[in-house]
Design an enzyme around this catalytic site. Structure first.
Site, mmCIF file in Angstrom:
data_model
loop_
_atom_site.group_PDB
_atom_site.id
_atom_site.type_symbol
_atom_site.label_atom_id
_atom_site.label_comp_id
_atom_site.label_asym_id
_atom_site.label_seq_id
_atom_site.Cartn_x
_atom_site.Cartn_y
_atom_site.Cartn_z
ATOM 1 N N CYS A 294 5.386 5.150 -9.872
ATOM 2 C CA CYS A 294 5.880 5.372 -8.504
ATOM 3 C C CYS A 294 7.100 6.289 -8.407
ATOM 4 O O CYS A 294 7.018 7.335 -7.771
ATOM 5 C CB CYS A 294 6.171 4.041 -7.843
ATOM 6 S SG CYS A 294 4.666 3.103 -7.531
ATOM 7 N N GLU B 296 3.256 -0.357 0.650
ATOM 8 C CA GLU B 296 3.444 -1.541 -0.178
ATOM 9 C C GLU B 296 4.722 -1.415 -1.001
ATOM 10 O O GLU B 296 4.942 -0.391 -1.635
ATOM 11 C CB GLU B 296 2.225 -1.708 -1.101
ATOM 12 C CG GLU B 296 2.307 -2.912 -2.005
ATOM 13 C CD GLU B 296 2.658 -4.184 -1.216
ATOM 14 O OE1 GLU B 296 1.965 -4.505 -0.249
ATOM 15 O OE2 GLU B 296 3.665 -4.836 -1.561
ATOM 16 N N LEU C 185 5.731 -3.848 -3.365
ATOM 17 C CA LEU C 185 5.762 -4.749 -4.529
ATOM 18 C C LEU C 185 6.250 -4.026 -5.781
ATOM 19 O O LEU C 185 6.113 -2.807 -5.899
ATOM 20 C CB LEU C 185 4.382 -5.375 -4.772
ATOM 21 C CG LEU C 185 3.192 -4.483 -5.121
ATOM 22 C CD1 LEU C 185 3.215 -3.999 -6.553
ATOM 23 C CD2 LEU C 185 1.903 -5.234 -4.864
ATOM 24 N N LYS D 112 6.610 10.093 -9.342
ATOM 25 C CA LYS D 112 5.629 10.747 -8.464
ATOM 26 C C LYS D 112 6.126 10.781 -7.012
ATOM 27 O O LYS D 112 5.956 11.789 -6.322
ATOM 28 C CB LYS D 112 4.305 9.978 -8.604
ATOM 29 C CG LYS D 112 3.429 9.867 -7.404
ATOM 30 C CD LYS D 112 2.165 9.132 -7.723
ATOM 31 C CE LYS D 112 2.131 7.699 -7.226
ATOM 32 N NZ LYS D 112 2.258 7.484 -5.804
ATOM 33 N N GLY E 195 10.775 5.397 -15.178
ATOM 34 C CA GLY E 195 9.400 5.894 -15.333
ATOM 35 C C GLY E 195 8.508 5.161 -14.361
ATOM 36 O O GLY E 195 8.935 4.781 -13.281
ATOM 37 N N LYS F 52 8.407 4.263 2.694
ATOM 38 C CA LYS F 52 8.126 3.979 1.290
ATOM 39 C C LYS F 52 8.789 5.030 0.387
ATOM 40 O O LYS F 52 9.402 4.706 -0.628
ATOM 41 C CB LYS F 52 6.609 3.953 1.093
ATOM 42 C CG LYS F 52 6.153 3.842 -0.331
ATOM 43 C CD LYS F 52 6.476 2.497 -0.944
ATOM 44 C CE LYS F 52 6.156 2.507 -2.424
ATOM 45 N NZ LYS F 52 6.626 1.302 -3.085
ATOM 46 N N GLY G 120 20.472 3.778 -18.314
ATOM 47 C CA GLY G 120 19.453 3.566 -19.344
ATOM 48 C C GLY G 120 18.850 4.885 -19.787
ATOM 49 O O GLY G 120 19.409 5.960 -19.522
ATOM 50 N N THR H 44 0.512 4.819 -1.327
ATOM 51 C CA THR H 44 1.696 5.584 -0.922
ATOM 52 C C THR H 44 1.247 7.003 -0.584
ATOM 53 O O THR H 44 0.759 7.724 -1.459
ATOM 54 C CB THR H 44 2.731 5.600 -2.060
ATOM 55 O OG1 THR H 44 3.060 4.243 -2.360
ATOM 56 C CG2 THR H 44 3.984 6.359 -1.663
HETATM 57 P P1 NAD Z 1 -4.116 2.326 -10.028
HETATM 58 O O1 NAD Z 1 -4.384 3.624 -10.657
HETATM 59 O O2 NAD Z 1 -3.675 1.163 -10.858
HETATM 60 O O3 NAD Z 1 -5.406 1.841 -9.240
HETATM 61 C C1 NAD Z 1 -6.179 2.652 -8.405
HETATM 62 C C2 NAD Z 1 -7.610 2.107 -8.405
HETATM 63 O O4 NAD Z 1 -8.357 2.807 -7.425
HETATM 64 C C3 NAD Z 1 -8.340 2.325 -9.736
HETATM 65 O O5 NAD Z 1 -8.898 1.097 -10.163
HETATM 66 C C4 NAD Z 1 -9.437 3.333 -9.381
HETATM 67 O O6 NAD Z 1 -10.617 3.141 -10.145
HETATM 68 C C5 NAD Z 1 -9.665 3.022 -7.926
HETATM 69 N N1 NAD Z 1 -10.286 4.127 -7.171
HETATM 70 C C6 NAD Z 1 -9.943 5.442 -7.146
HETATM 71 N N2 NAD Z 1 -10.753 6.118 -6.324
HETATM 72 C C7 NAD Z 1 -11.602 5.222 -5.781
HETATM 73 C C8 NAD Z 1 -12.692 5.302 -4.870
HETATM 74 N N3 NAD Z 1 -13.039 6.464 -4.327
HETATM 75 N N4 NAD Z 1 -13.358 4.173 -4.572
HETATM 76 C C9 NAD Z 1 -13.020 2.990 -5.134
HETATM 77 N N5 NAD Z 1 -12.028 2.850 -6.009
HETATM 78 C C10 NAD Z 1 -11.319 3.938 -6.336
HETATM 79 O O7 NAD Z 1 -3.037 2.600 -8.883
HETATM 80 P P2 NAD Z 1 -1.929 1.617 -8.302
HETATM 81 O O8 NAD Z 1 -0.761 1.562 -9.216
HETATM 82 O O9 NAD Z 1 -2.586 0.348 -7.867
HETATM 83 O O10 NAD Z 1 -1.460 2.436 -7.022
HETATM 84 C C11 NAD Z 1 -2.281 2.582 -5.886
HETATM 85 C C12 NAD Z 1 -1.449 3.171 -4.768
HETATM 86 O O11 NAD Z 1 -0.402 2.268 -4.410
HETATM 87 C C13 NAD Z 1 -0.737 4.486 -5.112
HETATM 88 O O12 NAD Z 1 -0.687 5.276 -3.963
HETATM 89 C C14 NAD Z 1 0.653 4.031 -5.493
HETATM 90 O O13 NAD Z 1 1.613 5.043 -5.313
HETATM 91 C C15 NAD Z 1 0.864 2.896 -4.535
HETATM 92 N N6 NAD Z 1 1.838 1.897 -4.966
HETATM 93 C C16 NAD Z 1 1.886 1.515 -6.272
HETATM 94 C C17 NAD Z 1 2.778 0.528 -6.674
HETATM 95 C C18 NAD Z 1 2.866 0.101 -8.117
HETATM 96 O O14 NAD Z 1 3.820 -0.586 -8.460
HETATM 97 N N7 NAD Z 1 1.909 0.441 -8.959
HETATM 98 C C19 NAD Z 1 3.634 -0.060 -5.737
HETATM 99 C C20 NAD Z 1 3.535 0.327 -4.404
HETATM 100 C C21 NAD Z 1 2.629 1.313 -4.030
#
Ligand code: NAD
Length: 431
Positions: A261, A149, A151, A264, A258, A205, A254, A121
């Site tokens: 997403c 994304e 999800l 932030k 938290g 998004k 509720g 995002t």
């Molecule tokens: P996360 O923190 O669970 O995972 C991020 C991963 O990226 C970590 O494993 C980290 O080690 C790795 N990483 C960081 N820098 C790196 C690099 N230079 N090279 C290789 N790996 C690297 O994050 P997430 O929850 O999966 O979210 C990822 C993105 O997707 C964010 O922008 C978030 O806003 C977005 N997003 C999250 C969700 C959700 O439900 N969690 C849903 C939609 C979108």
């Protein structure tokens, strides 16, 4: 297709596993060597329903591999997804250092045409920054595509395999065509693939998450008014939700939203709107309401007990929502921190997030292995996350275990009349 997914977190791992499930060959890259070692051995570092089976099957079929080495993965792939974290920077903006760092590394490894996809995002204008970062490092042709994304954690695999829609921001037809082909198997049921310019895709998004957060904060405010006038927010919510123009989702009051997403992303849209001189007034209120909402339960406890010093509070639910182990920005963090600060003792239980909580609170909290264990000699129970297993508890057993039969229900999962009949002093939200 041959695909690389950089970042194997809640998003990247699901994306990688789901593309492999449809027959693509996927290499997942993460800089966290311990995580990659675990994944190579078939261990899933997070809790997400259905993910383990998917990863195991596709690993065994040889379609899904894990590495810390980006260049080799890039050279063998046509499409590279960037799914690394975009955490909140100090000023509230999304921190793009990981995204841009990966873009540069991808560019240096290129050996021909590649489609580089922003899956993280990212604020409006990021695709342009990624394009610029790549252009500085390579002369190979490439397309940058924005593919936000949608999800939900807790239902991520299903959401990805059966999306409501796929959004593709592309400024050139070649990149868009590759993405259409890649997503075609996921949209056979008729879900639309929406192709648009990259700024619009990036904003989709944030607008979607901000809208959902707004509905939650709105209903939390309605709940406050209900309390003032003796109305029941459940009745109000059901009537409002039955209006087809409104619908039922995300209208449950509720103890605050938290997760990684909503908080932030609301901050980020506020910041990038402000950067252009526009104060996003509704979202300022959404944030304020949510901050207050996270303190609501403790406020109710203080009013009931006078002082919380020396009180033992059982807490059911630590994760920011059910069916995940994720505690980022979870209301449980605010609530438990406030309880500890005021001298209460906390006995907490969560079906999946205990290990994560331990990293956060260490030995300041005692962690129960079973839900009822958290109630032993408790002065009250605070229900913070609405896991299914809390919905129909044995109330007689609860009463027997607790020092006093007092329940603060932060998710309105119990019926106030029934709780009274079971002999509980019961507090909920907006009823
Ligand atoms: P996360 O923190 O669970 O995972 C991020 C991963 O990226 C970590 O494993 C980290 O080690 C790795 N990483 C960081 N820098 C790196 C690099 N230079 N090279 C290789 N790996 C690297 O994050 P997430 O929850 O999966 O979210 C990822 C993105 O997707 C964010 O922008 C978030 O806003 C977005 N997003 C999250 C969700 C959700 O439900 N969690 C849903 C939609 C979108």
């Amino acid at each position: 297709m041959n695909i690389t997914v950089v970042g194997t977190g809640y998003v990247g791992l699901v994306v990688g596993a789901c593309f492999a499930e449809n027959g693509n060959t996927v290499i997942c890259v993460d800089k966290d060597a311990a995580k990659v070692r675990a994944l190579q051995k078939g261990k899933i570092p997070i809790y997400e329903p259905g993910l383990e089976e998917l990863v195991t099957r596709n690993r065994q079929e040889g379609r899904l591999t894990f590495t810390t080495t980006l260049p080799r993965a890039v050279r063998s792939s046509q499409v590279i997804f960037i799914a690394v974290g975009t955490p909140e920077a100090e000023d509230g903006s999304a921190d793009l250092q990981h995204v841009l760092g990966v873009a540069r590394d991808v560019a240096r490894a290129m050996n021909g045409y590649k489609v580089v996809v922003d899956k993280s995002t990212v604020p409006v204008g990021t695709a342009e920054k990624v394009r610029e970062a790549i252009r500085r490092e390579t002369t190979h042709p490439f397309s940058v595509v924005s593919n936000p994304e949608f999800l939900k954690q807790g239902a991520a695999v299903d959401d990805f395999l059966r999306p409501d829609r796929v959004v593709i921001g592309a400024d050139d037809p070649r990149g868009a065509e590759v993405m259409r082909e890649l997503y075609a198997p996921f949209t056979r049921t008729g879900a639309p693939i929406m192709v648009m310019d990259t700024p619009s895709a990036e904003l989709c998004k944030y607008a979607a998450n901000a809208m959902l957060a707004t509905r939650i904060s709105f209903m939390n405010e309605v709940a406050h008014v209900c309390e003032q006038y003796g109305a029941n927010v459940d009745e109000v919510r059901r009537a409002v939700a039955s209006d087809k123009r409104i619908g039922a989702a995300f209208l449950f009051p509720g103890c605050g939203y938290g997760g990684s997403c909503f908080p932030k992303d609301v901050k980020a849209i506020l910041k990038f709107s402000k950067d252009k001189g526009y104060a996003f007034k509704i979202l300022e209120a959404v944030e304020q309401v949510n901050a207050l909402q996270k303190q609501l339960l403790v406020g109710k406890m203080q009013r009931h007990f006078g002082s919380l010093k020396g009180k033992t509070i059982g807490v059911w639910g630590l994760a920011f929502k059910p069916r995940t182990d994720d505690m980022r920005e979870a209301p449980a963090i605010t609530i438990i921190s406030a309880l500890l600060e005021q001298g209460a003792k906390v006995q907490a239980y969560d079906p999946e997030a205990t290990d994560v909580a331990r990293k956060h609170f260490g030995s300041k909290v005692s962690y129960a292995r079973k839900s009822y264990e958290a109630l032993v000699d408790a002065d009250a129970l605070a229900l913070v996350t609405e896991w299914n297993e809390f919905r129909e508890p044995d109330f007689a057993r609860m009463r027997k275990l607790m020092k006093a039969p007092v329940v603060f229900d932060g998710r309105n999962i119990y019926n106030p009349q029934q709780m009274k009949a079971h002999g509980f002093t019961y507090f909920s939200i907006g009823r």
